[in-house]
Design an enzyme around this catalytic site. Structure first.
Site, PDB file in Angstrom:
ATOM      1  N   LYS A 200       0.843  -1.197   0.000  1.00  0.00           N
ATOM      2  CA  LYS A 200       0.000   0.000   0.000  1.00  0.00           C
ATOM      3  C   LYS A 200       0.880   1.250   0.000  1.00  0.00           C
ATOM      4  CE  LYS A 200      -1.914   2.495   3.230  1.00  0.00           C
ATOM      5  NZ  LYS A 200      -1.733   3.828   2.629  1.00  0.00           N
ATOM      6  N   CYS A 308      13.396  10.505   6.593  1.00  0.00           N
ATOM      7  CA  CYS A 308      13.452  10.032   7.985  1.00  0.00           C
ATOM      8  C   CYS A 308      14.865  10.100   8.537  1.00  0.00           C
ATOM      9  CB  CYS A 308      12.868   8.632   8.099  1.00  0.00           C
ATOM     10  SG  CYS A 308      13.414   7.566   6.778  1.00  0.00           S
TER      11      CYS A 308
HETATM   12  P1  ADP Z   1       3.587  10.169   7.683  1.00  0.00           P
HETATM   13  O1  ADP Z   1       3.668  10.910   8.955  1.00  0.00           O
HETATM   14  O2  ADP Z   1       4.867  10.040   6.962  1.00  0.00           O
HETATM   15  O3  ADP Z   1       2.401  10.518   6.837  1.00  0.00           O
HETATM   16  P2  ADP Z   1       2.252   7.784   8.464  1.00  0.00           P
HETATM   17  O4  ADP Z   1       2.854   6.846   9.435  1.00  0.00           O
HETATM   18  O5  ADP Z   1       1.022   8.500   8.856  1.00  0.00           O
HETATM   19  O6  ADP Z   1       3.439   8.698   8.103  1.00  0.00           O
HETATM   20  O7  ADP Z   1       1.974   7.061   7.083  1.00  0.00           O
HETATM   21  C1  ADP Z   1       2.827   6.100   6.521  1.00  0.00           C
HETATM   22  C2  ADP Z   1       1.980   5.052   5.853  1.00  0.00           C
HETATM   23  O8  ADP Z   1       1.225   4.374   6.850  1.00  0.00           O
HETATM   24  C3  ADP Z   1       0.962   5.578   4.855  1.00  0.00           C
HETATM   25  O9  ADP Z   1       0.894   4.666   3.778  1.00  0.00           O
HETATM   26  C4  ADP Z   1      -0.326   5.592   5.653  1.00  0.00           C
HETATM   27  O10 ADP Z   1      -1.484   5.493   4.850  1.00  0.00           O
HETATM   28  C5  ADP Z   1      -0.162   4.360   6.502  1.00  0.00           C
HETATM   29  N1  ADP Z   1      -0.943   4.341   7.743  1.00  0.00           N
HETATM   30  C6  ADP Z   1      -1.424   5.392   8.449  1.00  0.00           C
HETATM   31  N2  ADP Z   1      -2.083   4.973   9.552  1.00  0.00           N
HETATM   32  C7  ADP Z   1      -2.025   3.613   9.545  1.00  0.00           C
HETATM   33  C8  ADP Z   1      -2.484   2.577  10.428  1.00  0.00           C
HETATM   34  N3  ADP Z   1      -3.152   2.853  11.532  1.00  0.00           N
HETATM   35  N4  ADP Z   1      -2.214   1.293  10.104  1.00  0.00           N
HETATM   36  C9  ADP Z   1      -1.502   0.995   8.997  1.00  0.00           C
HETATM   37  N5  ADP Z   1      -1.044   1.912   8.135  1.00  0.00           N
HETATM   38  C10 ADP Z   1      -1.285   3.209   8.391  1.00  0.00           C
END
Ligand code: ADP
Length: 495
Positions: A200, A308
């Site tokens: 994803k 990062c």
């Molecule tokens: P950033 O702060 O870089 O946006 P995130 O950790 O929010 O980082 O997002 C990184 C990836 O994780 C994206 O593909 C996002 O859609 C996905 N993501 C966000 N929340 C969740 C979750 N609860 N479980 C799994 N994947 C998630």
């Protein structure tokens, strides 16, 4: 002597620097660039509409224009993708490493052939300068496929006298800062080891992942070996929580990484988490100062600081502080901010409106805390999400600017007097992904590498990446390694 090293804690270090990522002479890249109005999900080798019937817009962050529509996968779609991967798994394992390697070589080669198209789309969809997409992201993505193609039939040499088996279905969730490159980091080793994947991409940068799906289809990869589902956090969570997924590989924020770890606790799913960072870039008085200043600029402003492992904290030895700060300010004024599609642009667009708000909130915090701020005098385009490169001087160790990941073009500057003080301050964060050391003394670089609690240490260089070098963090920067031979272990059961 001018030494440049990447030191990965686990093993030796790579000592190669004008890296030739081509592996084979790159074919002439096609000029054709095509972005469809709408992208569906890639499941079982076909493009299928989402069960949710929902689509969301992907936005060009430099213009705020809609790039295209992206499908939103729900739990049912994720289940379909996992089933397709499971179905493909036995045959994919059975064909053996030599055959799998051929597919990976083919994918690498096709990425090279379409490098121009991928670079253009990466910059349109994500806001990064075209020079970076063209010279770093896309060639390095191809390099990862080439590199792991080479390992596919040599796993028994990587783990001598051990039995190696693939894990099964790998769920892979990636962020928006290096969209195609992160997809390559995840997919290439997984496939080389005989796994099938459900990947994803991040919701703001899905287009190159869908172009990769088209390319994978063109490469003739058996149906279901790679499945790509798009969507936001809920879609990611559906992958994480799916019962038939054997491995989760996640790159993203520490906050989401922690929640993923909680959700899969006790399930037996193998995991690698590559999370946030707050890297120290340390300049000693014996360093080649001009080179170090350039390295600091690259360390924090590369990809708008959406990295990062960005060198977001600068530690300067007090005796050279005035010289370094003056040179940094002069260099900052020469940076070109603006249109990501202009090949002279150094700083492109911030990836999203939300991220721009996060960054500007941190700048306000720095102002409120009273640190001296220096911003380049650049014109900010009226449309799009942009942020001027920013320095904060004499930042307190306890400040949020020194402790928290900003993920933007904001550098927190501190000073030190002794080696011990530099180590103490550099290690004083919850993170431990990377660090940089600038010195003329090899012994000092090695001593620092041994004492800094970070997965990757650069000496007299910064933000250099190579598929042969393992990458990953300590502490809240996560665990597990990607890249190099260590990246294979993450996708194998070794007994
Ligand atoms: P950033 O702060 O870089 O946006 P995130 O950790 O929010 O980082 O997002 C990184 C990836 O994780 C994206 O593909 C996002 O859609 C996905 N993501 C966000 N929340 C969740 C979750 N609860 N479980 C799994 N994947 C998630």
């Amino acid at each position: 002597m001018n030494i440049e090293l990447i030191m990965a804690k686990e093993n030796a270090f790579s000592l190669k620097f004008d890296t030739d990522w081509q592996y084979a002479p790159a074919p002439e890249s096609s000029d054709h660039v095509e972005i469809k109005a709408r992208y569906d999900l890639f499941i079982g080798g076909k493009f299928v509409q989402p069960n949710s019937k929902k689509y969301f817009n992907s936005i060009n962050p430099a213009t705020e224009a809609i790039v295209c529509e992206i499908a939103e996968a729900n739990e049912q779609d994720v289940d379909d993708a996992v089933k397709a991967a499971r179905k493909a798994f036995p045959a994919w394992t059975k064909i053996g490493g030599k055959e799998r390697g051929k597919y990976l070589f083919r994918i690498a080669r096709l990425i090279q052939e379409r490098a121009r198209e991928f670079s253009v789309i990466e910059s349109i969809d994500g806001g990064k300068p075209i020079r970076e997409s063209r010279d770093i992201d896309i060639p390095l993505a191809a390099a990862h496929f080439f590199y792991y193609a080479g390992w596919a039939d040599k796993l028994e040499y990587a783990f001598p006298n051990r039995k190696v088996e693939p894990l099964g279905v790998a769920g892979q969730i990636i962020p928006w800062n290096f969209p195609l490159l992160m997809a390559a980091w995840k997919i290439a080793p997984a496939l080389a080891c005989g796994n099938c994947v459900v990947l994803k991409p991040a919701e703001t940068t899905s287009v190159t992942a869908m172009k990769l799906a088209e390319l994978i289809k063109d490469a003739g990869l058996p149906d279901g070996v790679v499945n790509i589902v798009t969507g936001a956090g809920k879609t990611g969570a559906a992958i994480v929580n799916h019962k038939d997924v054997n491995k989760i590989a996640f790159t993203g924020s520490t906050q989401v990484g922690k929640s993923i770890q909680k959700s899969i606790a006790g399930t037996g799913k193998k995991t690698t988490l590559e999370l946030g960072g707050k890297a120290a870039n340390i300049i000693f008085e014996d360093a080649p100062i001009d080179q170090a200043v350039e390295g600091v600029i690259n360390g924090i402003f590369f990809n708008q600081g959406h990295v990062c492992c960005a060198g977001s904290r600068l530690f300067v030895q007090e005796s050279v502080k005035d010289e370094v700060i003056q040179k940094l300010k002069i260099r900052l004024e020469t940076l070109i901010l603006g249109d990501p599609m202009d090949k002279n642009t150094d700083i492109g667009a911030i990836n999203s409106k939300e991220q721009l708000k996060t960054i500007t909130d941190y700048i306000k915090i720095g102002e409120q805390e009273g640190f001296e701020k220096f911003q380049a005098n650049v014109a900010i385009p009226k449309k799009g999400y942009f942020c001027a490169p920013t320095l904060f001087l004499d930042v307190a160790q306890s400040s949020r600017l020194a402790q928290e990941e900003i993920f933007g073009p904001v550098l927190a500057i501190q000073t030190f007097r002794t080696v011990d003080e530099a180590i103490e301050k550099a290690n004083n964060t919850p993170y431990g992904l990377s660090a940089g050391v600038w010195t003329d003394k090899g012994s000092k670089a090695f001593n620092m590498a041994a004492q800094l609690k970070a997965g990757v240490i650069w000496a007299n260089t910064f933000n250099k990446f190579d598929p042969t070098s393992p990458f990953g963090g300590f502490k809240e920067s996560g665990f597990g390694r990607e890249g190099g031979m260590h990246g294979l272990a993450a996708y194998l059961k070794v007994s």
